[in-house]
Structure formats: structure tokens, C-alpha cells
Write a protein that holds these residues in place. Structure first.
Motif, short mmCIF file in Angstrom:
data_model
loop_
_atom_site.label_atom_id
_atom_site.label_comp_id
_atom_site.label_asym_id
_atom_site.label_seq_id
_atom_site.Cartn_x
_atom_site.Cartn_y
_atom_site.Cartn_z
N LYS A 9 0.85 -1.16 0.00
CA LYS A 9 0.00 0.00 0.00
C LYS A 9 0.89 1.22 0.00
CE LYS A 9 -1.55 -1.44 3.73
NZ LYS A 9 -2.16 -1.52 5.07
N HIS A 10 0.39 2.31 -0.53
CA HIS A 10 1.18 3.52 -0.52
C HIS A 10 1.33 4.03 0.90
CE1 HIS A 10 2.90 7.20 -1.95
NE2 HIS A 10 2.08 7.88 -1.19
N LEU A 11 0.23 4.06 1.63
CA LEU A 11 0.27 4.49 3.02
C LEU A 11 -0.52 3.51 3.84
CD1 LEU A 11 -0.44 8.27 2.60
CD2 LEU A 11 1.71 7.26 3.33
N PRO B 68 -2.91 2.80 7.10
CA PRO B 68 -3.78 3.58 7.98
C PRO B 68 -3.07 3.78 9.31
CG PRO B 68 -4.66 1.39 7.63
CD PRO B 68 -3.48 1.52 6.73
N SER B 69 -3.14 4.99 9.83
CA SER B 69 -2.39 5.28 11.04
C SER B 69 -3.09 4.78 12.28
CB SER B 69 -2.12 6.77 11.15
OG SER B 69 -3.34 7.47 11.06
N GLU B 70 -4.38 4.62 12.20
CA GLU B 70 -5.08 4.09 13.35
C GLU B 70 -6.44 3.56 12.94
OE1 GLU B 70 -5.16 7.80 15.54
OE2 GLU B 70 -7.33 7.86 15.27
N GLN B 71 -7.00 2.75 13.76
CA GLN B 71 -8.35 2.26 13.55
C GLN B 71 -9.26 2.95 14.53
OE1 GLN B 71 -9.82 -0.05 11.45
NE2 GLN B 71 -7.95 0.19 10.29
#
Lengths: 98, 178
Positions: free
Chosen positions: B157-159, B161-164
Motif C-alpha cells: 500500500k502507498h500508506l 492507515p495510522s489508526e483504527q
């Protein structure tokens, strides 16, 4: 009664303030599952992650956030980023170019 | 520079565009459509893209290659839409004074393009099923049959997810559909 009405008015005002109108663009598998290439929605979700979760549950989308990226107004973003009114949002399924 | 194209890639024209009298080396990569994937016969292949995102990222990748390696020029072009067996799906070419930088930059561009460009590939197989490559949770659909070229099946993935976040109640109304 006066206090009750005042509270109701405040609540309505807050709800209105929290609502944002955004355009969502879907591609590939998401487009097929959602059934449309794009849609304009009104949401109170405060982050991109929350917005996607709402959409995922509502429309039974198969892809989880862990497998995707997200872009806002043609730039990749973080899932924790806030949503602004008139944002154009793309939920990016796992890519397979090249 | 145009990075995405719905018609045939003209590799000769692209190579000519990066030629330079200072260049002692030109390295090129051709990604072509092959007729099998995971031991399945592919009969149809379609590339779909978010053009605005992909064009922007492709430009960024080529700029990065020019910064990282002592090269003179570089081109990247990717097909979109339906594509046939044997056709050119993606082309990369780099010119530089010496071959090491040309090889490295060429490799960098195609590797990053595969990892980062908002391009998706749908394969249809001879058995009638089709899949969006790398979206392994999708259900097989019955359609008629395509092919594909070198593809590393990965889940980059490019980025991340920083959080859920926990789901919140939100009012969602569908104002308009296209």
C-alpha cells in the motif's frame, strides 16, 4: 421547558455543524461492490477511517482499511485525517499496476 | 509528461524522447501481457485507474528517480483499459552517461510504479471467473475470458492507515448518484 428547548436547539446546531458534504469516488472492486462510480453524501464522521467504516458496514464492502489507502483531493492522506466539507475522497483498493 | 494512455504505447517514440548525446546508456523495461497467472489461462485483462492520482504519483516517481540517480532523462507510460495478450502494458526508459545509474533508475521507476500507482487490474480466466488482482477477498464473477504480464502479487500500500477508529453514529444521506 425553556431549558429543554434551548438544549434541543443547541443539539440541532451541533449536528448541523458536524455534518459535511463530501464526494466519494469508487474504483475497481469497491466500485463493483458499491454499485456506483461516485456519490455525494452527508456525513458526521470525523475521520476518513470512521467514514469508511460506516460505508463498509452500510454497503457490506469486503475490503478492510488495513488493505487500502485513502486519498483526499488528489493527495494520499492518513486514515486518521479529519474530513472537511466538499472533500473529494478516494478509497484506494490494493493496486496492481505495472 | 503524460503517464497514462488508453491507446498503444509507442516505445520507439518514447526512447527517442530521452536520447541525448551525453548518454552512454539507455536502459528500458517493457511490461507485456502474458497469457497465464497462477497456472490459470487468462483471456482478458483490464486496467482501471484513478487518473488524477496516478498521473500525480507517476510524476513524483520519475522526479525521485532523477534526484536519486545521476540520469539524464526518464519516461514512464502505462496502458489503461482493455489490453490484449502480448501487448505492451507499461514502458520505462532511462538515459544516463553510464549504465549503472540507468539500470538502477529503470528498476526504481518500475518497482515504485507497481507499488504506488492508483491502477487496478482485472483478469478474466478461461474458466469464466474473474478477479481484481491483489483483492483476494473478492468473489469470483462469471464472465467470458484475457491475459497478463509480469506481476508480483503483493499487498503493498502507498500508506498504511495510522489508526483504527471505533465506528461512530453518523448521518449519511445519499444526495446524488452518478
Amino acid at each position: 421547558m425553556g431549558a429543554f428547548l434551548a438544549l434541543a436547539k443547541i443539539r440541532l446546531f451541533m449536528q448541523k455543524a458536524l455534518k459535511k458534504t463530501v464526494q466519494i469516488r469508487y474504483y475497481a472492486l469497491l466500485r463493483e461492490e458499491r454499485g456506483v462510480a461516485s456519490e455525494t453524501i452527508v456525513t458526521c464522521a470525523s475521520t476518513l477511517a470512521q467514514l469508511y467504516e460506516d460505508l463498509r458496514k452500510r454497503h457490506e464492502l469486503s475490503l478492510s482499511q488495513e488493505r487500502m489507502s485513502v486519498a483526499v483531493n488528489d493527495s494520499f492522506a492518513n486514515w486518521s485525517d479529519p474530513i472537511a466539507d466538499q472533500d473529494v475522497i478516494v478509497f484506494v483498493p490494493p493496486v496492481a499496476g505495472g | 509528461m503524460i503517464y497514462l494512455i488508453e491507446t498503444t504505447i509507442d516505445e520507439r517514440e518514447l526512447k527517442q524522447s530521452i536520447e541525448d548525446d551525453r548518454a552512454g546508456a539507455i536502459a528500458a523495461f517493457e511490461g507485456r501481457v502474458r497469457n497465464h497467472n497462477d497456472e490459470k489461462a487468462v483471456v482478458e485483462l483490464i486496467y482501471e485507474t484513478c487518473e488524477s492520482l496516478a498521473e500525480k504519483e507517476a510524476d513524483r516517481i520519475v522526479s525521485e528517480a532523477k534526484e536519486k540517480f545521476p540520469i539524464l532523462n526518464a519516461v514512464l507510460r502505462h496502458r489503461t483499459g482493455k489490453i490484449k495478450i502480448g501487448e505492451l502494458a507499461v514502458f520505462v526508459a532511462v538515459s544516463s552517461a553510464h549504465r549503472q545509474a540507468a539500470f538502477q533508475a529503470c528498476r526504481y521507476i518500475i518497482d515504485e510504479a507497481k507499488r504506488r500507482l492508483a491502477i487496478w487490474k482485472k483478469e478474466t480466466y478461461a474458466d469464466g471467473t474473474s478477479v481484481w488482482v491483489n483483492c483476494q477477498s473478492c468473489s469470483a464473477m462469471r464472465l467470458g475470458g484475457a491475459a497478463h504480464h509480469e506481476q508480483e502479487h503483493n499487498h503493498h500500500k502507498h500508506l498504511k492507515p495510522s489508526e483504527q477508529s471505533a465506528p461512530v453514529l453518523s448521518s449519511i444521506g445519499e444526495v446524488a448518484h452518478e
